[in-house]
Every structure is written in C-alpha cells, then in structure tokens.
Design an enzyme around this catalytic site. Sequence first.
Site, PDB file in Angstrom:
ATOM      1  N   ASP A 120       1.065  -1.013  -0.105  1.00 60.94           N
ATOM      2  CA  ASP A 120      -0.050   0.011  -0.010  1.00 60.94           C
ATOM      3  C   ASP A 120       0.935   1.117  -0.163  1.00 60.94           C
ATOM      4  OD1 ASP A 120      -2.438  -1.280   0.117  1.00 60.94           O
ATOM      5  OD2 ASP A 120      -2.584  -1.540   2.162  1.00 60.94           O
ATOM      6  N   ASP A 138      -7.362  -1.171  -4.328  1.00 59.16           N
ATOM      7  CA  ASP A 138      -8.234  -0.829  -3.320  1.00 59.16           C
ATOM      8  C   ASP A 138      -9.354   0.186  -4.072  1.00 59.16           C
ATOM      9  OD1 ASP A 138      -7.177  -2.744  -1.604  1.00 59.16           O
ATOM     10  OD2 ASP A 138      -5.826  -0.826  -0.585  1.00 59.16           O
TER      11      ASP A 138
END
Length: 171
Positions: A120, A138
């Site tokens: 991330d 995401d």
Amino acid sequence: MSKKSGLSFLWLSAVAFVVDLLTKYIVVQKFDLYESVNVLPVFNLTYVRNYGAAFSFLADHSGWQQYFFILLALAISGMLVYFLAKNNAEQKIQNSAYALIIGGALANMVDRAYNGFVVDFFDFYWDIYHYPVFNIADIAICIGAGLLALDAFKSEKKKVQDKQVEKCGQK
C-alpha cells in the site's frame, strides 16, 4: 446474431490489474519500507505492507488469513466473471463495476500470494490523523462497489417509474 456479454468488460479488469501491480512494483523498487514522500499538504506516498485486508483487518493473526483472502479473492472473482458472462454488454455500469472489482481483487491476491502481504502507498492525512494507506487495487474495488450501489439505485428508480407509468395506464 448473438449479443455480446459482459465479458467484453474484462479489459477493465486487466487495466486495473496491470496498473496496480506496476505501481506497487515501482514503489517497492524506489522506496524503503515506511519511507514517505510528501506530495501535497494532505497526501504522502508511503510504502507500507498490509498483512491483512482493508484497514489491516486481521493483520495481527498468525498467517492463516493470507490463504483465506486468496481464496476469497478467487471465489469472488469467479462469481463476478460468471455474472459478467450472464450479463448483456448493455449493462455498462454493472459490468464496469464487476470488472473493476475483479481487477482489484486479483491484483491484491497476486501481491498477497507472491509477497505474503499487500503493498500500500497512498497515504492521506489531516494533521495527525491518517486514513489507512491503500493502493490502486483498493481504489478499483471501491469504485466498483460505488458503481454497484449507483446501479442498484438507478434500477430501483426505474422500477418505481415503471410502476407509476403502469398505474397511469390503468386509470
């Protein structure tokens, strides 16, 4: 002549998949773990590893969750591919939603299967409050979910309008 199915939207899955994995690769190559580069007063690029799911859900468990999330991504993606195959290509919002969710889910799944975690790097914050760090996959999943909600709302609105027209015709 047969009509095109929703499978024609899988190109969108491929785009989400490739862009996500490419950006993760760049982050891993250019950043040290936890390195952060300020981009805007409310936004950093920060390399973190997520061993759980959204918002690091189940990240602190012993490792079984990795297999669970891999199987979950495969099952959901398989189900959505089936839905795409059944859908008409004219169902653009729903097909786009399914395709984005598939691309995001499979990209995070590949990352998790290969690395044991998900990379991330989008880090939004205000003062000392940071939103959970996330990635392109995401975003694709969230946009897909939003499109599904929009499609459901539009479908419900159309049903209400159709009933009103039907009632007017019966009077």
